[in-house]
Design a protein around this motif. Structure first.
Motif, mmCIF file in Angstrom:
data_model
loop_
_atom_site.group_PDB
_atom_site.id
_atom_site.type_symbol
_atom_site.label_atom_id
_atom_site.label_comp_id
_atom_site.label_asym_id
_atom_site.label_seq_id
_atom_site.Cartn_x
_atom_site.Cartn_y
_atom_site.Cartn_z
ATOM 1 N N SER A 117 0.831 -1.208 0.000
ATOM 2 C CA SER A 117 0.000 0.000 0.000
ATOM 3 C C SER A 117 0.865 1.257 0.000
ATOM 4 O O SER A 117 0.549 2.238 -0.676
ATOM 5 C CB SER A 117 -0.956 -0.003 1.194
ATOM 6 N N ARG A 118 1.975 1.214 0.745
ATOM 7 C CA ARG A 118 2.869 2.369 0.766
ATOM 8 C C ARG A 118 3.520 2.591 -0.598
ATOM 9 O O ARG A 118 3.631 3.728 -1.071
ATOM 10 C CB ARG A 118 3.948 2.179 1.842
ATOM 11 N N LEU A 119 3.921 1.510 -1.248
ATOM 12 C CA LEU A 119 4.541 1.638 -2.562
ATOM 13 C C LEU A 119 3.551 2.127 -3.618
ATOM 14 O O LEU A 119 3.900 2.930 -4.488
ATOM 15 C CB LEU A 119 5.138 0.292 -2.988
ATOM 16 N N VAL A 120 2.313 1.640 -3.543
ATOM 17 C CA VAL A 120 1.282 2.106 -4.483
ATOM 18 C C VAL A 120 1.054 3.606 -4.301
ATOM 19 O O VAL A 120 1.010 4.364 -5.282
ATOM 20 C CB VAL A 120 -0.032 1.327 -4.289
ATOM 21 N N ALA A 121 0.911 4.031 -3.054
ATOM 22 C CA ALA A 121 0.690 5.454 -2.781
ATOM 23 C C ALA A 121 1.883 6.297 -3.233
ATOM 24 O O ALA A 121 1.718 7.407 -3.769
ATOM 25 C CB ALA A 121 0.444 5.668 -1.290
ATOM 26 N N ARG A 122 3.075 5.764 -3.039
ATOM 27 C CA ARG A 122 4.291 6.477 -3.452
ATOM 28 C C ARG A 122 4.323 6.656 -4.966
ATOM 29 O O ARG A 122 4.662 7.742 -5.454
ATOM 30 C CB ARG A 122 5.516 5.705 -2.973
ATOM 31 N N SER A 123 3.987 5.615 -5.699
ATOM 32 C CA SER A 123 3.970 5.700 -7.158
ATOM 33 C C SER A 123 2.940 6.722 -7.633
ATOM 34 O O SER A 123 3.212 7.528 -8.536
ATOM 35 C CB SER A 123 3.660 4.331 -7.766
ATOM 36 N N LEU A 124 1.761 6.688 -7.048
ATOM 37 C CA LEU A 124 0.701 7.617 -7.439
ATOM 38 C C LEU A 124 1.132 9.062 -7.199
ATOM 39 O O LEU A 124 0.913 9.933 -8.048
ATOM 40 C CB LEU A 124 -0.578 7.302 -6.665
ATOM 41 N N ALA A 125 1.747 9.321 -6.055
ATOM 42 C CA ALA A 125 2.188 10.676 -5.753
ATOM 43 C C ALA A 125 3.266 11.145 -6.730
ATOM 44 O O ALA A 125 3.383 12.342 -7.000
ATOM 45 C CB ALA A 125 2.718 10.730 -4.320
ATOM 46 N N ALA A 126 4.030 10.199 -7.272
ATOM 47 C CA ALA A 126 5.091 10.542 -8.222
ATOM 48 C C ALA A 126 4.579 10.678 -9.649
ATOM 49 O O ALA A 126 5.350 10.981 -10.561
ATOM 50 C CB ALA A 126 6.185 9.483 -8.172
ATOM 51 N N GLY A 127 3.277 10.452 -9.862
ATOM 52 C CA GLY A 127 2.723 10.564 -11.202
ATOM 53 C C GLY A 127 2.758 9.284 -11.995
ATOM 54 O O GLY A 127 2.555 9.292 -13.214
ATOM 55 N N TYR A 128 2.992 8.169 -11.317
ATOM 56 C CA TYR A 128 2.901 6.849 -11.938
ATOM 57 C C TYR A 128 1.560 6.242 -11.531
ATOM 58 O O TYR A 128 1.408 5.771 -10.410
ATOM 59 C CB TYR A 128 4.059 5.954 -11.482
ATOM 60 N N TYR A 129 0.598 6.253 -12.435
ATOM 61 C CA TYR A 129 -0.771 5.894 -12.097
ATOM 62 C C TYR A 129 -1.093 4.428 -12.364
ATOM 63 O O TYR A 129 -2.245 4.024 -12.270
ATOM 64 C CB TYR A 129 -1.737 6.796 -12.863
ATOM 65 N N GLN A 130 -0.080 3.646 -12.669
ATOM 66 C CA GLN A 130 -0.258 2.230 -12.956
ATOM 67 C C GLN A 130 0.918 1.464 -12.375
ATOM 68 O O GLN A 130 2.023 2.000 -12.259
ATOM 69 C CB GLN A 130 -0.332 2.026 -14.477
ATOM 70 N N GLY A 131 0.686 0.207 -11.981
ATOM 71 C CA GLY A 131 1.757 -0.641 -11.470
ATOM 72 C C GLY A 131 1.435 -2.096 -11.754
ATOM 73 O O GLY A 131 0.398 -2.409 -12.331
ATOM 74 N N TRP A 132 2.311 -2.995 -11.315
ATOM 75 C CA TRP A 132 2.098 -4.428 -11.532
ATOM 76 C C TRP A 132 1.627 -5.097 -10.259
ATOM 77 O O TRP A 132 2.050 -4.743 -9.154
ATOM 78 C CB TRP A 132 3.395 -5.113 -11.921
ATOM 79 N N ASP A 133 0.784 -6.107 -10.423
ATOM 80 C CA ASP A 133 0.391 -6.990 -9.324
ATOM 81 C C ASP A 133 0.646 -8.426 -9.732
ATOM 82 O O ASP A 133 0.352 -8.820 -10.867
ATOM 83 C CB ASP A 133 -1.080 -6.787 -8.953
ATOM 84 N N LEU A 134 1.176 -9.201 -8.798
ATOM 85 C CA LEU A 134 1.597 -10.573 -9.088
ATOM 86 C C LEU A 134 0.787 -11.628 -8.356
ATOM 87 O O LEU A 134 0.979 -12.822 -8.603
ATOM 88 C CB LEU A 134 3.084 -10.743 -8.726
ATOM 89 N N HIS A 135 -0.107 -11.209 -7.463
ATOM 90 C CA HIS A 135 -0.871 -12.166 -6.650
ATOM 91 C C HIS A 135 -2.251 -11.582 -6.366
ATOM 92 O O HIS A 135 -2.387 -10.361 -6.174
ATOM 93 C CB HIS A 135 -0.132 -12.437 -5.334
ATOM 94 N N PRO A 136 -3.301 -12.431 -6.335
ATOM 95 C CA PRO A 136 -4.650 -11.906 -6.096
ATOM 96 C C PRO A 136 -4.774 -11.079 -4.823
ATOM 97 O O PRO A 136 -5.502 -10.068 -4.812
ATOM 98 C CB PRO A 136 -5.503 -13.183 -6.009
ATOM 99 N N ALA A 137 -4.081 -11.476 -3.752
ATOM 100 C CA ALA A 137 -4.221 -10.739 -2.490
ATOM 101 C C ALA A 137 -3.643 -9.329 -2.570
ATOM 102 O O ALA A 137 -3.973 -8.481 -1.734
ATOM 103 C CB ALA A 137 -3.559 -11.523 -1.353
ATOM 104 N N GLN A 138 -2.802 -9.060 -3.566
ATOM 105 C CA GLN A 138 -2.298 -7.700 -3.736
ATOM 106 C C GLN A 138 -3.378 -6.745 -4.229
ATOM 107 O O GLN A 138 -3.230 -5.524 -4.121
ATOM 108 C CB GLN A 138 -1.110 -7.691 -4.699
#
Length: 435
Positions: free
Chosen positions: A324-345
């Motif tokens: 959750s911290r990494l997702v929020a960090r990416s969003l704040a940096a202007g990266y609005y997309q990321g990868w997920d590797l597991h359903p629980a993510q």
């Protein structure tokens, strides 16, 4: 200016006459053409908030909803979505939980990649051929039944010498299988991994063009993502920045750049324990990517974390806190997309993403409302800032973090007006204008 003064100005002789203005226009013709062709801006289409990766041979039409069910079960095992949201420190956990539960039940995966590369491994040609054909059939069936995510496609093996033939063959078989069982999905995405030179992108451009010719597809129909996994794209042997050049070397086919956390980190000899989306080396590469795509309409995506929320409740909670911290960090940096590797993510993908948009919504909506309705405010926003405010809200609406009623109520604009504010260039090209 008064009417009299306007009339006086109109008859006054201009120092820059028609010939001078024509000379200036002619000198800038190449610049005008470059800006129009190479920097058209965002096309206003939806960008998914994530890409989920699965081994290609595990896909079936029911998999997306299965991921949502698995994610909800993981949250239930930790006390439910509201409890997880509260434990992670998000505001209004009950509201977040309701929205995320709805998302996981209806559209748990926004973008899905059937992986024939690292997630599939090296297998006999006959086996990979069979799975490439099956992937086309399964994806076509899922699209036809309505169970496919909005965006779906494959990642095939890279164009380095050892795997080039195999990658091209899988791509070829997948496309032909899709067309054999129906039309190409609107949200078809192809991913070219481990790119290290502009020439590899040009080769992919050629391959796509040839596939279009053979199958009678409209030129430009096949587009692809470039995976940024090698330092050679950030800084070449001649001191140039290839990532900026490759965007303009593929006939407009490149749709996105995706940062590959672990391959890129390993190529820089960063120890495994320190390979991360937030390593300074990762931030540098992603900032170069971000500058390269500015104005081109090409999207960017952050990578993944390989710390999965599985095992003991303590391990799950720790992995969710990190994700959750990494997702929020990416969003704040202007990266609005990321990868997920597991359903629980998906639990923290949507909790963190929705919190990002909802926590900033009221302030953004008020500023946009003041701008649109010319309400006096302590903040004087310019058109560029108004576009940024509208795009922020537009993204939140597209992924389900915000509702139409909330947007129209607090921002004081209709969804059509919001879209026009967010993407005026697209609207101007279609014949309407806001500014």
């Amino acid at each position: 200016m008064s009417t009299a003064n306007s009339a006086a100005a109109a008859v006054r002789t201009l120092a820059l006459g028609e010939s001078e203005r024509r000379k200036i226009a002619e000198s800038l013709a190449a610049t005008d053409a470059l800006l129009a062709s190479a920097y058209p801006g965002d096309d206003g289409s939806r960008q998914p908030v994530h890409t989920a990766y699965i081994p290609a041979d595990t896909f079936n039409a029911g998999l997306p909803l299965q991921w949502g069910t698995t994610a909800l079960a993981a949250a239930d095992a930790q006390g439910g979505l509201e409890a997880v949201a509260a434990a992670l420190g998000f505001a209004n956990p009950a509201t977040l939980a309701g929205l995320v539960e709805r998302k996981l039940g209806a559209e748990p995966i926004e973008d899905l990649r059937l992986d024939f590369e690292d997630g599939f491994g090296s297998r006999p040609d006959t086996e990979e051929d069979a799975h490439a054909l099956a992937a086309g059939r399964e994806v076509s069936d899922a699209v036809r039944s309505g169970s496919a995510p909005p965006f779906i496609g494959i990642r095939f093996k890279c164009f380095e010498e050892a795997t080039r033939e195999r990658g091209l063959r899988t791509l070829d078989l997948f496309i032909s299988s899709l067309l054999e069982h129906g039309e190409l999905p609107d949200g078809l995405v192809l991913t070219l991994p481990k790119v290290s030179t502009v020439a590899q992108v040009q080769a992919m451009d050629y391959a796509c063009g040839r596939l279009e010719e053979v199958h009678g597809l409209q030129p430009g129909r096949l587009r692809f993502e470039v995976q940024m996994e090698t330092p050679q794209l950030i800084l070449a042997a001649d001191g140039t920045v290839p990532v900026a050049r490759l965007l303009h070397a593929a006939s407009g086919r490149i749709s996105a750049l995706h940062y590959g956390t672990y391959d890129y980190s390993a190529s820089l000899e960063i120890s495994a324990a320190y390979q991360s989306m937030e390593h300074p080396a990762a931030d540098y590469a992603k900032q170069v990517m971000q500058v390269a795509v500015a104005g081109t309409g090409v999207r960017i995506s952050d990578g993944s974390t390989n710390v999965l929320p599985i095992g003991t409740p303590e391990n799950v909670a720790s992995a969710w806190a990190l994700h959750s911290r990494l997702v929020a960090r990416s969003l704040a940096a202007g990266y609005y997309q990321g990868w997920d590797l597991h359903p629980a993510q998906l639990v923290t993908r949507y909790l963190a993403t929705y919190d990002f948009y909802r926590s900033g919504f009221s302030a953004a909506a008020l500023r946009l409302k003041n701008y649109v309705h010319k309400i006096e405010s302590t903040i004087l926003d310019e058109p560029a800032t108004a576009r940024a405010l509208a795009r922020f809200i537009h993204r939140g609406l597209a992924c389900g973090a915000l509702t139409s009623d909330e947007v129209s109520g607090e921002a004081g604009v209709s969804i059509a007006e919001l879209t026009l504010l967010a993407h005026p260039k697209v609207s101007n090209r279609s014949g309407s204008s806001h500014e």
